[in-house]
Design an enzyme around this catalytic site. Sequence first.
Site, PDB file in Angstrom:
ATOM      1  N   CYS A 311       0.833  -1.198   0.000  1.00  0.00           N
ATOM      2  CA  CYS A 311       0.000   0.000   0.000  1.00  0.00           C
ATOM      3  C   CYS A 311       0.871   1.252   0.000  1.00  0.00           C
ATOM      4  O   CYS A 311       0.584   2.234  -0.703  1.00  0.00           O
ATOM      5  CB  CYS A 311      -0.924  -0.015   1.213  1.00  0.00           C
ATOM      6  SG  CYS A 311      -2.059   1.388   1.316  1.00  0.00           S
ATOM      7  N   TRP A 314       2.309   1.603  -3.421  1.00  0.00           N
ATOM      8  CA  TRP A 314       1.292   2.046  -4.376  1.00  0.00           C
ATOM      9  C   TRP A 314       1.203   3.563  -4.404  1.00  0.00           C
ATOM     10  O   TRP A 314       1.019   4.170  -5.456  1.00  0.00           O
ATOM     11  CB  TRP A 314      -0.069   1.458  -3.993  1.00  0.00           C
ATOM     12  CG  TRP A 314      -1.171   1.847  -4.929  1.00  0.00           C
ATOM     13  CD1 TRP A 314      -1.558   1.197  -6.071  1.00  0.00           C
ATOM     14  CD2 TRP A 314      -2.047   2.981  -4.806  1.00  0.00           C
ATOM     15  NE1 TRP A 314      -2.610   1.861  -6.674  1.00  0.00           N
ATOM     16  CE2 TRP A 314      -2.924   2.957  -5.921  1.00  0.00           C
ATOM     17  CE3 TRP A 314      -2.168   4.009  -3.885  1.00  0.00           C
ATOM     18  CZ2 TRP A 314      -3.907   3.923  -6.115  1.00  0.00           C
ATOM     19  CZ3 TRP A 314      -3.148   4.971  -4.073  1.00  0.00           C
ATOM     20  CH2 TRP A 314      -4.011   4.920  -5.183  1.00  0.00           C
ATOM     21  N   HIS A 315       1.391   4.188  -3.254  1.00  0.00           N
ATOM     22  CA  HIS A 315       1.279   5.638  -3.194  1.00  0.00           C
ATOM     23  C   HIS A 315       2.489   6.334  -3.794  1.00  0.00           C
ATOM     24  O   HIS A 315       2.371   7.498  -4.221  1.00  0.00           O
ATOM     25  CB  HIS A 315       1.079   6.094  -1.744  1.00  0.00           C
ATOM     26  CG  HIS A 315      -0.319   5.910  -1.259  1.00  0.00           C
ATOM     27  ND1 HIS A 315      -0.769   4.726  -0.720  1.00  0.00           N
ATOM     28  CD2 HIS A 315      -1.383   6.752  -1.240  1.00  0.00           C
ATOM     29  CE1 HIS A 315      -2.043   4.854  -0.379  1.00  0.00           C
ATOM     30  NE2 HIS A 315      -2.441   6.070  -0.686  1.00  0.00           N
ATOM     31  N   GLY A 316       3.622   5.705  -3.817  1.00  0.00           N
ATOM     32  CA  GLY A 316       4.771   6.371  -4.406  1.00  0.00           C
ATOM     33  C   GLY A 316       6.030   5.534  -4.320  1.00  0.00           C
ATOM     34  O   GLY A 316       6.206   4.723  -3.402  1.00  0.00           O
ATOM     35  N   PHE A 464       0.158  10.269  -7.657  1.00  0.00           N
ATOM     36  CA  PHE A 464      -0.011   8.840  -7.423  1.00  0.00           C
ATOM     37  C   PHE A 464      -0.577   8.137  -8.631  1.00  0.00           C
ATOM     38  O   PHE A 464      -0.759   6.952  -8.625  1.00  0.00           O
ATOM     39  CB  PHE A 464      -0.913   8.623  -6.202  1.00  0.00           C
ATOM     40  CG  PHE A 464      -0.420   9.345  -4.985  1.00  0.00           C
ATOM     41  CD1 PHE A 464       0.924   9.322  -4.659  1.00  0.00           C
ATOM     42  CD2 PHE A 464      -1.282  10.062  -4.186  1.00  0.00           C
ATOM     43  CE1 PHE A 464       1.389  10.003  -3.552  1.00  0.00           C
ATOM     44  CE2 PHE A 464      -0.825  10.732  -3.061  1.00  0.00           C
ATOM     45  CZ  PHE A 464       0.514  10.705  -2.750  1.00  0.00           C
TER      46      PHE A 464
END
Length: 464
Positions: A311, A314-316, A464
């Site tokens: 997670c 996924w954001h960066g 993102f």
Amino acid sequence: MVFSSVTFLFYFLPAFLLLYYALPWKNAILLVASLLFYAWGEPRFVPLLLASALLNYGFGLAIARAGARRKLALGLGVAANLGMLGYYKYAGFFADIAGALLQSRFELPAIVLPLGISFFVFQGISYLVDVYRGQVDPQKSFWNFAMYKAMFPQLIAGPIVRYRQIAGEIEHREVPAGRLWRGFKQFVLGLAQKVLVANTVAQAADALFTAGPAHLSTAGAWLAVACYSIQILYDFAGYSNMAIGIGHMIGFSYPPNFDRPYSARSITEFWRRWHISLSSWFRDYVYIPLGGNRLAPWRTYANLAIVFLLCGLWHGAAWTFVLWGAWHGALLVAERGFLGAWLARMPRAAAQAYTLLMVMLGWVFFRASDVPTALRLLQVMFSPGDGGPLAHPWRIDVGPVQWTALAVGAALAVLPAPWSAPAAAPARPGWRVALQVPLALATFVLCSASLASGTYNPFIYFRF
């Protein structure tokens, strides 16, 4: 183009809705409008978006027809999606890691991150897995599927809309007056959250974080994190509400994405309320397939840790996001092991305060430019100081308007919602319903005037 812009509010959206309601070719109009919307900001990546649609459309049909080789077709389809995401978003990050481990340097060409790629890749994966599981039939029309993939309300910042959630509405949908009004109200709510709260506190948050921890007093450091905590909530929740509102206006039921997450009494509850479409995606397509909580406790803890490391990534593609994900994963493991029972016995206010504090500490990593900066800011927050001889004058950045937006945003985020009534409550009086019309229109005018005056208008989730 963002929803909170004059171009979108007064040119794109009215023209789109006029054509959408007046002409019979709803899906075609939505597809063309969505491609134009995407091309406004990233024209070079329109072919990539269409290629993603073609790839998932083809693999969806292949999975349905592959018989005994369905798992192979699914694996290839998921790998293709992850390969696309990996190249554009993570190639540089993993090349730097490999270079550090091998004491070498890998030169890669400059890679520009396409808008919304994290969202439409996860959307594609969920479609393929749902077809494989038999939860939805593959879409027979490529153009209908392309419309679903490119649908502009949710394209660049979610919610992550799964195909099976709107499959019936792709073929047939209606927009009665009541639903149109509901959509407009939710859109205006999101616009107000973004323009009147998020944009206002963003001025202070960005100025304070730009000053850096070396020039912040302890009070300034805490204020920076408080402003950012309110900014990211109302920025993203506001954009989600605008997307869901537009969805209603064109006949689609997008899933809810936020449910007052800062009122949560545990990190577990926080993730049931924050970015719901993402957390439920990881639950259904990663956590449960890994075994969820059905295996030994240590496997449950490992599954939670894996999910939240992913997670974070996924954001960066940065260590700050990895540590943010690891922080939340560790807190969830602790709640699963022992802390959850303690929180359940604590007074509501105390449990809520603990949760909000843990979330705010996590935002330090999420917002900081790098890990050393995040650690230094945490040190300043917990080591009383005045910022030294070059202290940043944070009182200049946080004026009455910013204080008001911060206070109102915080109160609405953490205090019990007085407007929420039990499901069995009687219908609202007619005068209260009638009051919604001028109130919504006045709010829209106020937000429009603010945008027309050139207000500060960043958008966090573009990266993102």
